[in-house]
Design a protein around this motif. Structure first.
Motif, PDB file in Angstrom:
ATOM      1  N   PRO A 116       0.802  -1.231   0.000  1.00 60.96           N
ATOM      2  CA  PRO A 116       0.000   0.000   0.000  1.00 60.96           C
ATOM      3  C   PRO A 116       0.832   1.278   0.000  1.00 60.96           C
ATOM      4  N   THR A 117       0.536   2.155  -0.960  1.00 69.63           N
ATOM      5  CA  THR A 117       1.211   3.449  -1.080  1.00 69.63           C
ATOM      6  C   THR A 117       0.291   4.363  -1.887  1.00 69.63           C
ATOM      7  N   ALA A 118       0.663   5.649  -2.011  1.00 68.00           N
ATOM      8  CA  ALA A 118      -0.162   6.587  -2.777  1.00 68.00           C
ATOM      9  C   ALA A 118      -0.149   6.218  -4.262  1.00 68.00           C
ATOM     10  N   ALA A 119      -1.300   6.398  -4.947  1.00 68.45           N
ATOM     11  CA  ALA A 119      -1.351   6.191  -6.404  1.00 68.45           C
ATOM     12  C   ALA A 119      -0.426   7.212  -7.062  1.00 68.45           C
ATOM     13  N   TYR A 120       0.148   6.888  -8.251  1.00 70.33           N
ATOM     14  CA  TYR A 120       1.172   7.773  -8.820  1.00 70.33           C
ATOM     15  C   TYR A 120       1.295   7.617 -10.327  1.00 70.33           C
ATOM     16  N   GLU A 121       1.965   8.595 -10.923  1.00 70.34           N
ATOM     17  CA  GLU A 121       2.346   8.530 -12.335  1.00 70.34           C
ATOM     18  C   GLU A 121       3.812   8.923 -12.406  1.00 70.34           C
ATOM     19  N   VAL A 122       4.518   8.398 -13.423  1.00 66.80           N
ATOM     20  CA  VAL A 122       5.937   8.746 -13.609  1.00 66.80           C
ATOM     21  C   VAL A 122       6.088   9.493 -14.926  1.00 66.80           C
ATOM     22  N   PHE A 123       6.916  10.531 -14.940  1.00 67.79           N
ATOM     23  CA  PHE A 123       7.160  11.291 -16.174  1.00 67.79           C
ATOM     24  C   PHE A 123       8.653  11.523 -16.382  1.00 67.79           C
ATOM     25  N   ASP A 124       9.104  11.367 -17.654  1.00 76.52           N
ATOM     26  CA  ASP A 124      10.484  11.770 -17.954  1.00 76.52           C
ATOM     27  C   ASP A 124      10.506  12.972 -18.896  1.00 76.52           C
ATOM     28  N   ASP A 125       9.291  13.471 -19.226  1.00 80.89           N
ATOM     29  CA  ASP A 125       9.188  14.599 -20.143  1.00 80.89           C
ATOM     30  C   ASP A 125       8.354  15.696 -19.438  1.00 80.89           C
ATOM     31  N   PRO A 126       8.964  16.875 -19.188  1.00 81.56           N
ATOM     32  CA  PRO A 126       8.223  17.912 -18.452  1.00 81.56           C
ATOM     33  C   PRO A 126       6.915  18.306 -19.145  1.00 81.56           C
ATOM     34  N   TYR A 132      -0.422  16.477 -17.766  1.00 79.32           N
ATOM     35  CA  TYR A 132      -1.123  15.647 -16.771  1.00 79.32           C
ATOM     36  C   TYR A 132      -1.677  16.505 -15.635  1.00 79.32           C
ATOM     37  N   LEU A 133      -0.881  17.518 -15.239  1.00 76.37           N
ATOM     38  CA  LEU A 133      -1.297  18.352 -14.096  1.00 76.37           C
ATOM     39  C   LEU A 133      -2.558  19.172 -14.371  1.00 76.37           C
ATOM     40  N   LYS A 134      -2.892  19.351 -15.673  1.00 78.43           N
ATOM     41  CA  LYS A 134      -4.100  20.131 -16.000  1.00 78.43           C
ATOM     42  C   LYS A 134      -5.349  19.506 -15.392  1.00 78.43           C
ATOM     43  N   THR A 135      -5.355  18.163 -15.280  1.00 74.54           N
ATOM     44  CA  THR A 135      -6.566  17.507 -14.764  1.00 74.54           C
ATOM     45  C   THR A 135      -6.284  16.646 -13.527  1.00 74.54           C
ATOM     46  N   ALA A 136      -5.041  16.656 -13.042  1.00 71.10           N
ATOM     47  CA  ALA A 136      -4.696  15.785 -11.895  1.00 71.10           C
ATOM     48  C   ALA A 136      -5.437  16.235 -10.646  1.00 71.10           C
ATOM     49  N   PRO A 137      -5.755  15.265  -9.766  1.00 73.89           N
ATOM     50  CA  PRO A 137      -6.387  15.655  -8.494  1.00 73.89           C
ATOM     51  C   PRO A 137      -5.433  16.524  -7.663  1.00 73.89           C
ATOM     52  N   ILE A 138      -5.966  17.557  -7.032  1.00 70.83           N
ATOM     53  CA  ILE A 138      -5.183  18.489  -6.215  1.00 70.83           C
ATOM     54  C   ILE A 138      -5.737  18.430  -4.794  1.00 70.83           C
ATOM     55  N   ALA A 153      10.758  16.200  -2.264  1.00 68.53           N
ATOM     56  CA  ALA A 153       9.308  15.947  -2.313  1.00 68.53           C
ATOM     57  C   ALA A 153       8.582  17.253  -2.045  1.00 68.53           C
ATOM     58  N   LEU A 154       7.782  17.692  -3.000  1.00 69.80           N
ATOM     59  CA  LEU A 154       7.085  18.970  -2.827  1.00 69.80           C
ATOM     60  C   LEU A 154       5.586  18.715  -2.741  1.00 69.80           C
ATOM     61  N   VAL A 155       5.038  19.019  -1.578  1.00 67.60           N
ATOM     62  CA  VAL A 155       3.599  18.861  -1.381  1.00 67.60           C
ATOM     63  C   VAL A 155       2.940  20.123  -1.940  1.00 67.60           C
ATOM     64  N   CYS A 156       2.053  19.957  -2.938  1.00 69.67           N
ATOM     65  CA  CYS A 156       1.484  21.116  -3.640  1.00 69.67           C
ATOM     66  C   CYS A 156      -0.007  21.203  -3.359  1.00 69.67           C
ATOM     67  N   MET A 157      -0.414  22.318  -2.738  1.00 71.79           N
ATOM     68  CA  MET A 157      -1.808  22.489  -2.352  1.00 71.79           C
ATOM     69  C   MET A 157      -2.644  23.072  -3.499  1.00 71.79           C
ATOM     70  N   ASP A 180      15.622  14.221 -13.547  1.00 70.03           N
ATOM     71  CA  ASP A 180      15.359  13.787 -14.926  1.00 70.03           C
ATOM     72  C   ASP A 180      13.985  13.124 -15.037  1.00 70.03           C
ATOM     73  N   ARG A 181      13.591  12.483 -13.938  1.00 64.62           N
ATOM     74  CA  ARG A 181      12.248  11.892 -13.901  1.00 64.62           C
ATOM     75  C   ARG A 181      11.547  12.389 -12.636  1.00 64.62           C
ATOM     76  N   VAL A 182      10.223  12.474 -12.689  1.00 58.93           N
ATOM     77  CA  VAL A 182       9.476  12.803 -11.473  1.00 58.93           C
ATOM     78  C   VAL A 182       8.368  11.778 -11.253  1.00 58.93           C
ATOM     79  N   VAL A 183       8.009  11.668  -9.976  1.00 54.47           N
ATOM     80  CA  VAL A 183       6.822  10.915  -9.599  1.00 54.47           C
ATOM     81  C   VAL A 183       5.802  11.969  -9.174  1.00 54.47           C
ATOM     82  N   ILE A 184       4.599  11.884  -9.711  1.00 52.83           N
ATOM     83  CA  ILE A 184       3.526  12.770  -9.235  1.00 52.83           C
ATOM     84  C   ILE A 184       2.508  11.867  -8.559  1.00 52.83           C
ATOM     85  N   GLU A 185       2.287  12.121  -7.253  1.00 47.87           N
ATOM     86  CA  GLU A 185       1.453  11.144  -6.545  1.00 47.87           C
ATOM     87  C   GLU A 185       0.312  11.754  -5.762  1.00 47.87           C
TER      88      GLU A 185
END
Ligand code: AMP
Ligand code: GLY
Length: 424
Positions: A116-126, A132-138, A153-157, A180-185
């Motif tokens: 068990p962990t937070a759901a996530y997506e991985v990106f290597d292209d900004p 993805y962030l246009k519609t990602a849950p905030i 790790a940046l928690v974004c409100m 070079d890569r990010v996880v957005i979770e």
């Protein structure tokens, strides 16, 4: 036995003090250590990431056992290089240290094994990340893949904050190649608990739980820091949470690492969030936590060196690992202004009779005087029969330590105590 400890903060000081309780320890070297540690070990000015110099020193000094305590050397493969010249080590090899070294690895690993962990997506292209962030849950959390001194790790409100985080990490390369890569979770909610464990690859033994205080200022205000204080055990780690964590997270992680050909030897740190759906993994670290170690090791009743050797050689199931029933509190005394701008070079006064309870992180020795040299200067730890007494005692220690511009939070353990009182 001649031991070398790689690292130089409060965590390393706590490890060294505990190791010195074993009478077979003749001498401890600490690379690079710090002015406060030099009272307990010989500090050698070799950077903890200069692997060739560390290996060279270990060979020349005929070190019997190395404790690689810090994340960077572990991720860089310090253990592998020391093993090549026949020096046994406490700590994972490079293949296993990737569990902390790459967030993408650790998230994919958890997904593969249903941990068990937070759901996530991985990106290597900004561009794709921003799309993805246009519609990602905030709220959401943006994390650099690689090591970033605990700041990756940046928690974004808000959506705007998330966009800036991706830009800083992937385009401005705030953390270099680590971005070079990010996880957005998914953003998770609940109290955080740190569970450090000993592992020999097969057997895993959890230590007493603890809870860190990451914000700089009293009242959980200010910026995130490396940690301003800790208490152990954590009241949020109830029997129910503990059983779920063991069954769904701790045991499966260690057996899956082995099954993937990455047996984990050393201290595996589980950063957990106790959500309404049970404990979930926030992060793995491949080493002791700092400042968690400064409350966990003072509660360890068993011999640390025997446990460490068993994590290296196997047979951890046959070694006693017992913790006291009491509680511990560590208050970090920092330089005013940390984690941003602060002055250093002030003389630190610690009465001799309490120095055993003080773990020094940011100090240097100059002409016999101990001077502040970092943001987090030291931690004062008290152990007592219960949390309230431990907290009171830790603050009494702080009152006896002085240096100019000292700052410490006045509410370490306050929420934990309130949670504990609610439970009873
Ligand atoms: P990490 O470097 O992954 O441990 O993250 C640093 C801190 O950010 C954690 O201790 C949490 O307080 C916070 N954090 C990380 N991931 C999440 C998440 N998915 N949801 C909420 N907070 C998080
Ligand atoms: N206290 C958090 C860490 O050691 O990463």
């Amino acid at each position: 036995m001649k031991i070398m400890v790689v690292g130089g903060g409060g965590r390393e000081h706590a490890i060294i003090k505990k190791l010195l309780e074993n009478k077979t320890v003749e001498k401890i070297y600490c690379l690079p250590g710090n002015g406060g540690i030099s009272r307990d070990a010989e500090c050698v000015p070799i950077s903890s990431t200069d692997i060739p110099a560390i290996v060279d020193f270990a060979a020349k000094t005929k070190i019997d056992y190395a404790v690689v305590a810090q994340d960077d050397p572990l991720i860089l493969g310090c253990v592998d290089e020391l093993n090549k010249i026949g020096i046994p080590c406490f700590g994972p090899d490079k293949k296993a240290a990737i569990i902390e070294g790459s967030k993408v690895f650790s998230k994919d690993f958890m997904k593969r094994h249903g941990i068990p962990t937070a759901a996530y997506e991985v990106f290597d292209d900004p561009k794709k990340a921003l799309e993805y962030l246009k519609t990602a849950p905030i709220p959401t959390v943006v994390k650099a893949d690689g090591p970033a001194l605990g700041k990756g790790a940046l928690v974004c409100m808000t959506r705007e904050e998330a966009v800036s985080a991706v830009r800083e990490i992937m385009e401005d390369k705030k953390f270099g190649k680590s971005g070079d890569r990010v996880v957005i979770e998914e953003f998770m909610e609940g109290p955080e608990v740190s569970v450090l464990t000993f592992s020999d690859g097969d057997t895993v033994i959890p230590m007493v739980s603890s809870t860190d205080h990451k914000r700089a200022l009293t009242g959980d205000l200010g910026l995130n820091t490396g940690g301003m204080g800790t208490v152990a055990p954590s009241p949020y780690y109830t029997k129910e949470a503990e059983n779920a964590a063991l069954e769904k997270i701790i045991l499966p992680t260690v057996s899956a690492m082995k099954a993937e050909g990455r047996p984990f030897h050393g201290c595996l740190y589980f950063g957990l969030m106790i959500t309404k759906d049970g404990p979930k993994v926030v992060e793995y670290n491949c080493r002791f936590g700092d400042p968690e170690t400064q409350v966990v090791l003072p509660l360890l009743k068993s011999d640390l060196l025997s446990i460490m050797l068993a994590t290296t050689n196997g047979g951890l199931d046959k070694v006693p690992v017992e913790f006291s029933d009491g509680a511990a509190c560590c208050v970090i005394m920092a330089s005013k202004g940390y984690p941003e701008k602060y002055e250093k070079g002030f003389e630190i006064t610690i009465p001799d009779e309490i120095s055993q309870s003080v773990y020094v992180a940011g100090a240097k020795l100059e002409n016999g005087k101990l001077l502040t040299s970092g943001g987090r200067v030291l931690g004062a730890t008290a152990v007592a029969k219960d949390l309230k007494t431990a907290i009171d005692k830790a603050y009494k220690l702080c009152e006896r330590i002085s240096f100019d511009n000292a700052y410490y939070r006045t509410d370490i353990g306050k929420k934990a105590l309130a949670a504990l009182e609610k439970e009873v």
